[in-house]
Design an enzyme around this catalytic site. Structure first.
Site, PDB file in Angstrom:
ATOM      1  N   LEU A 163      32.731  49.776  60.758  1.00  0.00           N
ATOM      2  CA  LEU A 163      33.900  50.285  61.479  1.00  0.00           C
ATOM      3  C   LEU A 163      34.838  49.414  61.776  1.00  0.00           C
ATOM      4  O   LEU A 163      35.985  49.617  62.376  1.00  0.00           O
ATOM      5  CB  LEU A 163      33.247  50.829  62.831  1.00  0.00           C
ATOM      6  CG  LEU A 163      32.494  52.346  62.647  1.00  0.00           C
ATOM      7  CD1 LEU A 163      31.897  52.314  64.139  1.00  0.00           C
ATOM      8  CD2 LEU A 163      33.355  53.306  62.432  1.00  0.00           C
ATOM      9  N   GLY A 164      34.740  47.998  61.207  1.00  0.00           N
ATOM     10  CA  GLY A 164      35.727  47.008  61.521  1.00  0.00           C
ATOM     11  C   GLY A 164      36.558  46.910  60.065  1.00  0.00           C
ATOM     12  O   GLY A 164      37.464  45.715  60.249  1.00  0.00           O
TER      13      GLY A 164
ATOM     14  N   ARG B 245      42.462  55.063  51.575  1.00  0.00           N
ATOM     15  CA  ARG B 245      41.425  54.408  50.526  1.00  0.00           C
ATOM     16  C   ARG B 245      41.264  53.028  51.198  1.00  0.00           C
ATOM     17  O   ARG B 245      42.202  52.208  51.662  1.00  0.00           O
ATOM     18  CB  ARG B 245      41.963  54.405  49.098  1.00  0.00           C
ATOM     19  CG  ARG B 245      40.847  53.807  48.246  1.00  0.00           C
ATOM     20  CD  ARG B 245      41.609  53.595  46.776  1.00  0.00           C
ATOM     21  NE  ARG B 245      41.321  55.181  46.338  1.00  0.00           N
ATOM     22  CZ  ARG B 245      42.239  55.628  45.313  1.00  0.00           C
ATOM     23  NH1 ARG B 245      42.863  54.831  44.619  1.00  0.00           N
ATOM     24  NH2 ARG B 245      42.356  56.907  45.194  1.00  0.00           N
TER      25      ARG B 245
ATOM     26  N   HIS C  53      28.646  55.417  61.000  1.00  0.00           N
ATOM     27  CA  HIS C  53      30.162  55.104  60.370  1.00  0.00           C
ATOM     28  C   HIS C  53      30.720  56.446  60.104  1.00  0.00           C
ATOM     29  O   HIS C  53      31.716  56.591  60.444  1.00  0.00           O
ATOM     30  CB  HIS C  53      29.918  54.165  59.114  1.00  0.00           C
ATOM     31  CG  HIS C  53      31.068  54.202  58.285  1.00  0.00           C
ATOM     32  ND1 HIS C  53      32.337  53.733  58.744  1.00  0.00           N
ATOM     33  CD2 HIS C  53      31.617  54.890  56.968  1.00  0.00           C
ATOM     34  CE1 HIS C  53      33.220  53.988  57.688  1.00  0.00           C
ATOM     35  NE2 HIS C  53      32.491  54.449  56.763  1.00  0.00           N
TER      36      HIS C  53
ATOM     37  N   ARG D 103      12.772  31.514  65.495  1.00  0.00           N
ATOM     38  CA  ARG D 103      11.354  30.953  65.720  1.00  0.00           C
ATOM     39  C   ARG D 103      11.113  29.623  64.556  1.00  0.00           C
ATOM     40  O   ARG D 103      10.225  29.034  64.748  1.00  0.00           O
ATOM     41  CB  ARG D 103      10.288  32.070  65.532  1.00  0.00           C
ATOM     42  CG  ARG D 103      10.497  33.104  66.662  1.00  0.00           C
ATOM     43  CD  ARG D 103       9.544  34.099  66.634  1.00  0.00           C
ATOM     44  NE  ARG D 103       9.459  35.012  67.716  1.00  0.00           N
ATOM     45  CZ  ARG D 103       8.567  36.068  68.079  1.00  0.00           C
ATOM     46  NH1 ARG D 103       7.743  36.343  66.949  1.00  0.00           N
ATOM     47  NH2 ARG D 103       8.726  36.897  69.046  1.00  0.00           N
TER      48      ARG D 103
ATOM     49  N   GLU E 215      27.904  53.054  48.021  1.00  0.00           N
ATOM     50  CA  GLU E 215      28.005  51.595  48.078  1.00  0.00           C
ATOM     51  C   GLU E 215      27.090  51.281  46.747  1.00  0.00           C
ATOM     52  O   GLU E 215      26.498  51.862  46.133  1.00  0.00           O
ATOM     53  CB  GLU E 215      27.030  51.308  49.305  1.00  0.00           C
ATOM     54  CG  GLU E 215      27.883  51.286  50.673  1.00  0.00           C
ATOM     55  CD  GLU E 215      27.274  50.609  51.803  1.00  0.00           C
ATOM     56  OE1 GLU E 215      25.876  50.430  51.495  1.00  0.00           O
ATOM     57  OE2 GLU E 215      27.799  50.082  52.653  1.00  0.00           O
TER      58      GLU E 215
ATOM     59  N   ASP F 255      21.511  54.989  58.753  1.00  0.00           N
ATOM     60  CA  ASP F 255      21.918  53.849  58.337  1.00  0.00           C
ATOM     61  C   ASP F 255      23.560  54.035  58.525  1.00  0.00           C
ATOM     62  O   ASP F 255      24.420  52.933  58.905  1.00  0.00           O
ATOM     63  CB  ASP F 255      21.604  52.960  57.363  1.00  0.00           C
ATOM     64  CG  ASP F 255      22.108  51.471  57.256  1.00  0.00           C
ATOM     65  OD1 ASP F 255      21.701  50.829  58.243  1.00  0.00           O
ATOM     66  OD2 ASP F 255      22.779  51.120  56.479  1.00  0.00           O
TER      67      ASP F 255
ATOM     68  N   LYS G 120      23.090  48.020  63.968  1.00  0.00           N
ATOM     69  CA  LYS G 120      22.608  49.297  63.762  1.00  0.00           C
ATOM     70  C   LYS G 120      21.277  49.100  63.064  1.00  0.00           C
ATOM     71  O   LYS G 120      21.239  47.928  62.504  1.00  0.00           O
ATOM     72  CB  LYS G 120      23.342  50.109  62.966  1.00  0.00           C
ATOM     73  CG  LYS G 120      23.998  49.546  61.735  1.00  0.00           C
ATOM     74  CD  LYS G 120      24.995  50.398  61.063  1.00  0.00           C
ATOM     75  CE  LYS G 120      25.321  49.798  59.595  1.00  0.00           C
ATOM     76  NZ  LYS G 120      26.126  50.630  59.011  1.00  0.00           N
TER      77      LYS G 120
END
Length: 642
Positions: free
Chosen positions: A345-346, A530, A404, A210, A381, A399, A313
């Site tokens: 997940l990538g 890992r 995940h 926008r 994280e 989240d 997500k």
């Protein structure tokens, strides 16, 4: 009759007069045929090809007609070759709105090697252009008529540089193009794919939001975030310039219906008449998702190929809101069109799970409750972009855990699929999710780090949004009955860490029990996958320490990726975007997987809504809530080393 071209002689055998089929049947059509050739066709043929045209016999008239058509074909071939040498592109029609409607960019006649500058202050003007000269064109009825050029409407903004014959087969629109996610992740991932050759050269990329920006302003915004591969940087600058020149911006304004219609119009201009596919990345807030998808479905889908939408997500706030969102999406799109993306997940760790499980015989017979004692999925994280979402009410459960963590467990625990097709893998994943027991509040630990005004995110003591989650899950099926799956996900812990730890059963009647030491658990075999801080595969084994005595140690056999593979690991968004382009959906949650995941978490979320579960506070940069240690001990699992 023979037609001779100097060294070339092609016999044409016609029927004898006694045969009822007439000679003219070779050229006739149901309608009247008029082959108009130039009076000097034969001479022109000689001058054009350097060969002498000779016609024999009674078919000379037909021979001349045939070579009149041949002449037209040769002239057009030469004309196209001259046009390519001059760098001329086929012109095509574009539709532009007036200057008061800033939603779209115009198409302007240009070469296939460059894009016109943006003239954002000029008034829109339309000029229909035709080629100065016409070329003969073979009509469906067999006649040769002059070929007219297509009209071109010029306007004030950027111009597309695609040849009509090489129109892109793929357009990608980033909805919410000026957001941080699009700027720092999506556009860099698209460029990385383009640079590595996974996107077509003539792709069209559209930014949609926008804000009142021009094409050039969007390009300047994303240019600073684009980088080339460290391991190969040939033509980096040139590739970047071409990629940016194929990126365009649309100001969608406050009316997504009109905005999506404009987006569709611009996409059609560069797609031409060829088969066209489209991807729409919806990097928009959850509250705007329904309006955007509704407008997109009605006004921006192509009818000449497939359409796919990517949704970020979290996928709803709870089970009811997720169900409502899913039903709305399925009323407008097919399930196979919807890609619910989770960038975690990538990661290569997740991509490698099925390879380790199903391509290594050493693991296949061990992958069950018979030999596996417990499984731990750990993720901590650092403070960053995600932290802002936690305190908008979503938290770590909605989240990270919902998507995940549960998807990782599903890939770890699923039965072998019948193939690597995405739907076959999804079928097995949803079976695992449906077999997981609903979480009991006593098996869940919630935490929240102590915030301050000096932190990047200020956590109010009145907030109940969790930043830490630990739980014990059980899968009620024959393979995993009784095996605890311990999960831990948190923000602001002692270090960034993402790994899966698979601990095997103790050796029955171990002859070396006395040699292992007082902590028998240290002698347990363990497989560690890992992802961070350094991607690696480790196997803990028991081994004799060199020397005259007999003492055992438990070292780790280490496959460290950075030492073994001298390549740059692609970003997770690159992996997932390429999967969307290829139609590989095994790492994207299907609607039934989504519902099964919410069903697992609903008891905990309901307790949180009733304020029966209060997060335990922990120090920022610490090891998390103390209650997590007791949870691990309750299920007989030693705490993984920090």
């Amino acid at each position: 009759m023979f037609m001779s071209l100097s060294s070339f002689s092609a016999p044409f055998s016609f029927s004898e007069p006694s045969v009822s089929r007439p000679i003219t049947s070779l050229c006739s059509t149901p309608r009247k045929v008029s082959l108009r050739i130039f009076p000097d066709a034969v001479d022109n043929f000689h001058s054009l090809t350097g060969r002498r045209l000779v016609c024999y016999g009674g078919g000379a008239k037909l021979c001349r007609r045939f070579y009149g058509l041949k002449l037209w074909i040769l002239e057009n071939i030469n004309l196209q070759q001259r046009n390519r040498k001059r760098g001329r592109a086929n012109e095509f029609k574009s539709i532009r709105s007036e200057e008061k409607d800033p939603l779209t960019n115009h198409l302007e006649t240009t070469s296939s090697f460059g894009v016109g500058d943006i003239h954002s202050n000029e008034k829109t003007s339309t000029t229909v252009q035709h080629e100065a000269s016409s070329s003969p064109h073979h009509q469906p009825d067999g006649s040769i008529a002059s070929m007219e050029s297509k009209p071109v409407i010029q306007a004030h903004s950027s111009s597309f540089s695609f040849e009509g014959r090489e129109a892109p087969s793929l357009c990608i629109a980033v909805i919410g193009a000026t957001g941080e996610l699009a700027r720092t992740k999506i556009f860099p991932a698209l460029f990385a794919l383009y640079y590595s050759g996974f996107l077509p050269e003539n792709i069209g990329i559209f930014g949609y939001s926008r804000k009142n920006l021009t094409d050039e302003e969007l390009r300047n915004i994303i240019a600073s975030t684009l980088t080339c591969r460290i391991d190969h940087q040939q033509n980096c600058g040139d590739k970047m310039d071409i990629f940016l020149s194929r990126t365009y911006y649309l100001n969608g304004g406050n009316d997504n219906i009109q905005g999506m219609s404009k987006l569709n119009t611009l996409m059609e201009q560069i797609e031409g008449e060829s088969e066209a596919n489209r991807i729409f990345y919806l990097a928009v807030p959850q509250e705007a998702l329904l309006d955007v998808t509704s407008s997109l479905a009605r006004n921006a889908q192509t009818q000449k190929g497939w359409n796919r939408i990517i949704i970020e997500k979290p996928f709803g706030f709870d089970a009811p809101s997720s169900y409502q969102l899913t039903q709305s999406l399925l009323s407008k799109f097919e399930e196979k069109q919807i890609y619910r993306i989770d960038h975690l997940l990538g990661r290569n760790l997740i991509e490698n799970l099925t390879v380790l499980r199903f391509a290594n015989l050493v693991f296949q017979p061990l992958w069950s409750r018979t030999y596996i004692r417990n499984v731990q999925v750990l993720l901590s994280e650092e403070l960053g972009v995600q932290a802002r979402r936690y305190f908008d009410g979503y938290g770590v459960i909605r989240d990270i855990v919902h998507s995940h963590i549960l998807q990782t467990i599903a890939l770890l625990a699923m039965e072998p699929p019948i193939s690597l097709d995405g739907e076959d893998i999804r079928n097995e994943k949803v079976k695992v999710l449906r077999s997981i027991r609903k979480m009991e509040p006593s098996d869940v630990i919630l935490g929240q780090y102590k915030g301050s005004t000096g932190d990047k995110v200020d956590v109010s003591l009145n907030s109940l949004t969790p930043t830490f989650f630990a739980a014990a899950l059980y899968i009620d099926n024959a393979r995993w009955d009784g095996v605890p799956f311990l999960i831990k996900a948190g923000l602001g812990l002692i270090k960034h860490r993402v790994e899966i730890r698979i601990q095997f059963q103790r050796v029955p009647g171990n002859l070396y029990r006395d040699r292992i030491g007082h902590n028998f658990d240290l002698g347990t075999n363990e497989l560690i996958l890992r992802d961070a801080p350094d991607e690696a595969i480790l196997v803990r084994v028991n081994n004799k320490i060199p020397g005259l005595g007999l003492q055992l140690d438990s070292p780790e056999l280490n496959l460290l990726y950075k030492d073994k593979y001298k390549v740059e690991v692609p970003d997770s968004y690159e992996h997932l975007l390429l999967d969307v382009i290829d139609g590989d959906n095994h790492l994207f949650m299907r609607s039934d997987e989504l519902a099964a995941a919410w069903n697992i978490l609903s008891p905990v979320l309901n307790e949180m809504d009733k304020k029966n579960s209060v997060p335990e506070l922990y120090e920022l940069g610490g090891r998390g809530p103390v209650g997590a240690y007791y949870l691990w001990a309750k299920h007989g699992v030693p705490w993984a080393e920090d």
